[in-house]
Design an enzyme around this catalytic site. Sequence first.
Site: not given
Length: 703
Positions: A18, A21, A395
């Site tokens: 997680c 952690c 372009d």
Amino acid sequence: MSDVASKKSVYRVQGFTCTNCAAKFEQNVKALPEVEDAQVNFGASKISVYGEASVQELEKAGAFEGLKVYPEKEQRSIEKEPFWKRRSTITTALSAIFLISGWFVGEEHPASFMLFALAILIGGYELFIKGIRSLVRFNFNMNTLMTIAIIGAAAIGQWMEGATVVFLFAISEALESFSMEKARHSIRSLMNVAPKEATIRRGGQELQINVDDIAIGDIMIVKPGQKIAMDGKVIKGRSAVNQAAITGESVPVEKTEGDDVFAGTLNEEGLLEVEITKRVEDTTIAKIIHLVEEAQAEKAPSQAFVDRFAQYYTPAILVLALGIAVVPPLLFGAAWGDWIYRGLALLVVGCPCALVISTPVSIVTAIGNAARNGVLIKGGIHLEETGHLSVIAFDKTGTLTKGVPVVTDMVTFEGEDEKSSLGIAAAIEKWSQHPLASAIVRKADDEGLDLTEWETQDFTSITGKGAKAVIQGTTYYIGSPRLFDELSKMNERMVKETQRLQKQGKTVMVLGTETKPLALIAVADEVRDSSRDVIQKLHALGIRKTIMLTGDNRATAEAIGKQVGIGEVKAELLPQQKLEAIKQLKETGKVAMIGDGVNDAPALASATVGIAMGGAGTDTALETADIALMADDLTKLPFTIRLSRDTLKIIKQNIAFALIIKLIALVLIVPGWLTLWLAIFADMGATLIVTLNSLRLLRTKKE
């Protein structure tokens, strides 16, 4: 910066479950004596350490979560421990057994207390250790809230509720870990694309060599059906190569002598001999992986907002829960047990899990999906900005067109022979460096002309206008109509034909002597087959304005603009003028510039989002642009915009859903309708729904 701080080491980490952690691990590493700074990339499971730290020290810093650490460059297979062998699985299963046993014997039975207590201790042991450590440091995170809630439930005699919360929380953690692993898998699949060994010819022998030991200049032998292990240039052989891993294009590409090949692509038919041009850490696939992992570490605006919000949200929940538990009994004489229970329920439902994970899991999933489809997005911020685009500037050459000029028309005068005129033109142009010259030489090759028939002498380039040479005693000129206006006035037919061809978007060159014209040769850069369809899709997606910015002449630019259906054309622009045009467009909304990443570098850098065509093998495109389309495939552009918009939509849904669940739970707490187990069920459900919703981004496909 000190020498210690300037030393950067990157390690891969196994075992993150997680975000909390990961944050705690980062803090622990920063606290090491020889470490100046550390940065965890949760999405890519990596940590960058500035200073000195051994692997043992890093693993000790991550011991609270059982993290395994190894250097980034070390080749190591992912340790996949069977689900049923994991410690967390065993403790959760034991906790469930004791919890169910307690339910069966009934809360009134004396043994139920012991069974529920065992369920809490076994299932919540690791949680309590983390929570108490965080509490001592006044670090109010998810573990702190859960620890207080479970211990509080036991203290007021709600053993069954406490045990149920422990079990459901363990399930929630497992689901979160699984979903994050699923999101990370897209990157791991890229890492395993290229083989770890290759067949190299050295000293007349063919040897199987690890890619780390292969040097630039080595000759690699690639047999049919083998994956190419390194980037290089084909020096012998011809084959079709499937480049889907790099560019996302499923149709194999023909490769012959002089063509580039990329690590991780599949040689389908022929035997190829390839000269190695890049070391293993510099291959295109290695750069893609590195850039994608860095992109995951870069927080998107919505994620930064959620992180800031969570910093204040968690302590606020703690204070609110304390107020609910204490204020009614103290001021209104309410029952302590009832209101403490409600305060604990708020702590459980107030866990910021769903909120904290709502954005990163969406970003990681989207960036991984894009990479697998040949679109490299270099950060969450660019992903989000793409979802807000209202103007797209293109372009022309190499973007809307193929970038390879071809001869389309020849108009001869005064009975001149077309074959002879083409031979003379090609004989002169084969000495020229002008890009249009190659089109004429290729046309002569296609017609099977032997240019030795027109031996060229005294070749001279006429800067900005054309070239001249002596052939069989006569001086011939080839160049722009302007050159022949200076030599001898163009007649009426020549002017009409030139204007007709220019209106079709073609560049016209005139071949002739000093006194008379022989032929007009029209050259055009072919429009991509997909360009018109892409422009239509962009308008259908709600892009307010499409515009072409090109250095080409106005007649050619407008003809191509009309052909592809682009909204506005600005022609004959220098790079600085393109940059100014982008700045003006930005005043009207979010602007993307899409180009080849070389000539358009200033405009790409200035745009809200710079998108480079053909990133595969082009370092400039990878470095300059915010997004690189790895193949020369414009159809990836609508896909990228749809993916970005889907990501924005899902992030908003996730944040809204997580907060609505919290608000509903808050309302249910006051009348006492929210039980502890229902609170954790709501929190777990919110986390699961948020992650599953994010994983829907894997389903966004290129049409």
